[in-house]
Design an enzyme around this catalytic site. Structure first.
Site, mmCIF file in Angstrom:
data_model
loop_
_atom_site.group_PDB
_atom_site.id
_atom_site.type_symbol
_atom_site.label_atom_id
_atom_site.label_comp_id
_atom_site.label_asym_id
_atom_site.label_seq_id
_atom_site.Cartn_x
_atom_site.Cartn_y
_atom_site.Cartn_z
ATOM 1 C CG ASN A 210 0.750 -7.495 -5.821
ATOM 2 O OD1 ASN A 210 1.856 -7.602 -5.233
ATOM 3 N ND2 ASN A 210 -0.406 -7.012 -5.364
ATOM 4 C CG ASP A 279 -5.954 -0.782 -6.471
ATOM 5 O OD1 ASP A 279 -5.477 -0.489 -5.261
ATOM 6 O OD2 ASP A 279 -5.198 -0.260 -7.442
ATOM 7 C CE LYS A 289 -9.280 -26.705 -10.603
ATOM 8 N NZ LYS A 289 -8.684 -27.885 -11.156
ATOM 9 N N PRO A 306 -10.939 -2.160 0.602
ATOM 10 C CG PRO A 306 -10.744 -3.218 2.512
ATOM 11 C CD PRO A 306 -11.129 -3.817 1.228
ATOM 12 C CG ASP A 307 -6.900 3.383 0.544
ATOM 13 O OD1 ASP A 307 -5.896 3.286 1.198
ATOM 14 O OD2 ASP A 307 -6.751 4.180 -0.390
ATOM 15 C CB ILE A 308 -4.874 -0.730 4.492
ATOM 16 C CG1 ILE A 308 -5.822 -1.910 4.306
ATOM 17 C CG2 ILE A 308 -4.142 -0.925 5.678
ATOM 18 C CD1 ILE A 308 -4.793 -3.118 3.821
ATOM 19 C CG PHE A 325 6.438 2.428 0.042
ATOM 20 C CD1 PHE A 325 6.419 2.593 1.295
ATOM 21 C CD2 PHE A 325 7.609 2.123 -0.804
ATOM 22 C CE1 PHE A 325 7.870 2.721 1.895
ATOM 23 C CE2 PHE A 325 8.899 2.068 -0.118
ATOM 24 C CZ PHE A 325 8.875 2.467 1.036
ATOM 25 C CE LYS A 339 -0.780 5.272 -2.599
ATOM 26 N NZ LYS A 339 -0.088 4.072 -3.133
ATOM 27 C CE LYS A 343 -4.271 5.859 -0.968
ATOM 28 N NZ LYS A 343 -4.451 4.557 -1.292
#
Ligand SMILES: Cc1cc2nc3c(=O)[nH]c(=O)nc-3n(C[C@H](O)[C@H](O)[C@H](O)COP(=O)(O)O)c2cc1C
Length: 406
Positions: A210, A279, A289, A306-308, A325, A339, A343
């Site tokens: 990203n 995500d 390749k 995984p959601d750190i 954030f 969130k 979380k």
């Protein structure tokens, strides 16, 4: 609490009988978190070996002014620039005289002359030498130059005489040095920050990623360092330099980032998840390749990463104060609040990345700090200014938390 975390102390050792105490002093300064480098005069080396000081400080000891090799690595100007404080302990009568009269005829006096940082000397000598009008005049001259003098203690001396001249006790010197620094709001705290994007491999040459630049996470790391914290920065690939005093842990994928974070976040005081963690990742990454197939499309099957943040905030033991954030393009406060709750975070910083003048790649940010008790909007400003405000708010919250526990 370590009062000298991140502080760079250049310890000057001169040729007095108390030079052996500089070995213990090095250790005690390190115990408080300081990075200690040592400069020794020629006479000092008759009392304690550079090898001892090198082994204790963990760095080569600086000995000579007129040495082209060392001058090209870290010469007297660099040493002077490197230090937050130069402490000469023990300081002989001879060194004090030369320093007070502006000499620069050996490495230590040249460094002191070139330095613009805080300076301190801890004199140690025979009581008669200390009492001499010449010595007292030289010490007064140093005081007038703004040099802090840690006056010697009274007592029995190595020469068998009794009086003022013994080196101030090592723990007292450490306290006096610590007092010379402003203790920041996060002094002695360990802050772990994730920053930048992650890269999820499709094959050895391609990845999903990203636009995160890492600027916000790096600016937060700098602000936390300014506030006196020890900072571990777990960062995905970026094009910006990491703050010098942070411990940088470079990672690529979300799984790498989670592994690195779980090594340092449990037991840390604060965790700030700023990284734009992907995500999803490809279900499998090809070993070779991928080749273009004539006129055929390519479907990638993705699985969730995984959601750190959730993993750290969900720790049942050694859980740090957890800050996330939320980069959103719509319904900013609603999504961010959700969130915060799902979380189990202590604080979330919401920012609107639909506006390209703020957020991801830009130098500015406009955010809202959201906690369980309310919201505080931060007006648009540079990521540095926003970061200082966020760090100050976190420090305030932590202070309130510790007052409640007390
Ligand atoms: C055994 C011995 C002990 C000494 N102890 C001291 C001392 O405690 N304080 C001091 O000011 N000078 C002391 N001196 C004198 C210094 O070593 C001498 O002034 C020297 O030039 C200092 O050099 P420097 O300041 O460059 O390290 C001592 C000398 C000897 C031989």
């Amino acid at each position: 609490m370590n009062r000298l975390t991140n502080k760079r102390i250049l310890l000057g050792v001169t040729g007095g009988i108390a030079a052996y105490k500089s070995a213990d002093l090095t250790r005690r300064l390190q115990d408080e978190g300081a990075d200690v480098r040592v400069v020794m005069t020629h006479s000092a080396q008759e009392f304690i070996t550079p090898l001892t000081m090198q082994a204790l400080s963990g760095h080569p000891v600086h000995l000579d002014l007129l040495d082209t090799e060392t001058e090209s690595v870290m010469g007297h100007i660099e040493l002077a620039r490197w230090a937050d404080i130069i402490l000469v302990a023990p300081a002989t009568a001879d060194f004090i005289a030369r320093y007070a009269s502006g000499h620069g005829d050996d490495l230590l006096t040249a460094v002191c002359l070139a330095a613009e940082c805080t300076m301190a000397v801890a004199p140690a000598m025979n009581q008669a030498m200390w009492a001499k009008a010449a010595t007292q005049a030289n010490v007064d001259a140093l005081r007038n130059m703004g040099v802090h003098t840690f006056d010697p203690d009274e007592g029995l001396q190595a020469c068998g005489e009794t009086g003022a001249g013994r080196l101030m006790d090592v723990p007292d010197i450490v306290t006096r040095v610590s007092d010379l620094f402003d203790q920041g709001t996060l002094a002695g705290r360990h802050v772990v920050i994730t920053a930048g994007p992650t890269r999820e491999a499709i094959d050895p040459v391609r990845f999903i990623s990203n636009h995160s630049s890492g600027k916000q996470g790096y600016a937060l790391a700098e602000a936390a360092l300014e506030a006196g914290a020890r900072v571990t920065l777990v960062s995905g690939p970026t094009h910006i330099p990491a703050p010098e005093r942070a411990t940088l842990v470079p990672v690529e994928s979300a799984q790498d980032m989670l592994d690195a974070v779980m090594q340092c976040a449990p037991g840390a005081d604060i965790f700030i998840g700023v990284a734009a963690v992907a995500d999803y990742r490809p279900e499998s990454s090809a070993d070779q390749k991928l080749k273009k197939q004539a006129s055929e499309g390519l479907a990638l099957s993705l699985v969730q990463n995984p959601d750190i943040l959730k993993t750290v905030a969900g720790l049942t033991e050694n859980r740090p104060f957890s800050v996330g954030f939320a980069a959103e393009t719509e319904n900013l406060v609603d999504y961010a609040t959700k969130k915060l709750e799902t979380k189990n975070l202590d604080m979330i910083i919401a920012n609107n990345v639909a506006d390209t003048s703020i957020g991801f790649n830009s130098d500015d940010n406009e955010t809202i700090i959201i906690t369980r008790d309310g919201q505080e909007p931060l007006s648009k400003s540079s990521k540095e200014v926003v970061s200082r405000k966020i760090i100050a708010t976190i420090a305030e919250r932590m202070m309130q938390g510790s007052e409640q526990v007390a």
